[in-house]
Design a protein around this motif. Structure first.
Motif, PDB file in Angstrom:
ATOM      1  N   LYS A 155       0.797  -1.192  -0.008  1.00  0.00           N
ATOM      2  CA  LYS A 155      -0.036  -0.024  -0.082  1.00  0.00           C
ATOM      3  C   LYS A 155       0.820   1.248   0.023  1.00  0.00           C
ATOM      4  O   LYS A 155       0.406   2.329  -0.700  1.00  0.00           O
ATOM      5  N   ASP A 158       3.662   0.471  -3.739  1.00  0.00           N
ATOM      6  CA  ASP A 158       3.463  -0.207  -4.881  1.00  0.00           C
ATOM      7  C   ASP A 158       2.661   1.091  -5.683  1.00  0.00           C
ATOM      8  O   ASP A 158       1.437   1.156  -5.648  1.00  0.00           O
ATOM      9  N   TYR A 159       3.520   1.910  -6.031  1.00  0.00           N
ATOM     10  CA  TYR A 159       2.822   3.164  -6.619  1.00  0.00           C
ATOM     11  C   TYR A 159       1.965   2.936  -7.941  1.00  0.00           C
ATOM     12  O   TYR A 159       0.928   3.617  -8.065  1.00  0.00           O
ATOM     13  N   ASP A 160       2.348   1.927  -8.779  1.00  0.00           N
ATOM     14  CA  ASP A 160       1.622   1.859  -9.929  1.00  0.00           C
ATOM     15  C   ASP A 160       0.497   0.662  -9.799  1.00  0.00           C
ATOM     16  O   ASP A 160       0.083   0.210 -10.762  1.00  0.00           O
ATOM     17  N   HIS A 161       0.459   0.025  -8.673  1.00  0.00           N
ATOM     18  CA  HIS A 161      -0.620  -0.760  -8.198  1.00  0.00           C
ATOM     19  C   HIS A 161      -0.726  -1.986  -9.151  1.00  0.00           C
ATOM     20  O   HIS A 161      -1.927  -2.499  -9.555  1.00  0.00           O
ATOM     21  N   ASP A 162       0.584  -2.516  -9.360  1.00  0.00           N
ATOM     22  CA  ASP A 162       0.485  -3.810  -9.939  1.00  0.00           C
ATOM     23  C   ASP A 162       0.897  -5.112  -9.213  1.00  0.00           C
ATOM     24  O   ASP A 162       1.107  -6.302  -9.622  1.00  0.00           O
ATOM     25  N   ASP A 169       9.101   1.968  -8.027  1.00  0.00           N
ATOM     26  CA  ASP A 169       8.379   2.287  -6.805  1.00  0.00           C
ATOM     27  C   ASP A 169       9.232   2.063  -5.388  1.00  0.00           C
ATOM     28  O   ASP A 169       8.997   3.100  -4.800  1.00  0.00           O
TER      29      ASP A 169
END
Ligand code: CA
Ligand code: CA
Length: 207
Positions: A155, A158-162, A169
């Protein structure tokens, strides 16, 4: 080693080193020779092995986490030969003792990317966090707490939410919060042991 070979070696290492001057390189080469002499004869001359490496980093920097020490060894051992050469030794210590934030981020990321695929995956985070926390065997579901931590880390980082951490990140997260540099386990010496190490090893060096 002959005087001439030693001089050539020190000159070349000093040229390629971003962090050490000539007399410091000389001290590190001397320490290297001492460590090679301690290592099993199999590696004599070429470098020193994992056991000597771990003992040295343990006593010099107080790094005790076995899993992390193994990873530090692999990161130093760039040529992947199972022994540390003098070039790898001086380069690796450059990062550990005097690395820039950039270098330290690359180093820590490489440590944490256990399978070297360029990402820190959920499984890798789980493995490292589980190892670095002292889980009580009495805990009913010890893995649940670790899983929660993995989700918290994702949370935050992981800036690009993959669902995994790329170097981008990781870098972004560490620049926001420097403590995240060692988020998944201790792999850098603290400032006190750096000073003590440098004083001991570089004591002949006029500052
Ligand atoms: Ca990975
Ligand atoms: Ca990501």
């Amino acid at each position: 080693m002959s005087r001439k070979r030693m001089k050539l070696l020190v000159d070349s290492l000093t040229r390629s080193s971003k962090h050490f001057n000539k007399s410091e390189v000389e001290c590190l080469v001397n320490l290297f020779d001492t460590l090679v002499a301690k290592a099993s004869s199999h590696f004599a001359g070429a470098g020193f092995d994992r056991t000597v490496f771990r003992d040295t980093l343990h006593s010099a920097f107080g790094l005790t986490d076995e899993v992390m020490l193994d990873r530090v060894f692999s990161t130093f051992d760039r040529s992947n030969t199972g022994s540390i050469t003098v070039v790898e030794w001086v380069e690796g210590l450059g990062v550990l003792l005097r690395g820039t934030l950039e270098e330290k981020m690359k180093y820590c990321f490489a440590i944490y990317d256990l399978n070297g695929d360029g990402y820190i995956s959920r499984e890798e985070m789980f493995q490292m966090l589980k190892n670095s926390l002292l889980i009580q065997p009495a805990d009913e579901e010890p893995d649940e707490g670790v899983k929660d931590l993995v989700e918290i880390a994702l949370k935050k980082m992981d800036y690009d939410h993959d669902g995994k951490l790329s170097f981008t990140d990781f870098e972004k997260a560490v620049r926001e919060e420097s403590l995240l540099l060692e988020a998944f386990g201790p792999c850098l010496p603290d400032i006190k042991s750096i000073i003590a190490f440098e004083q001991k090893v570089f004591r002949e060096t006029p500052k």
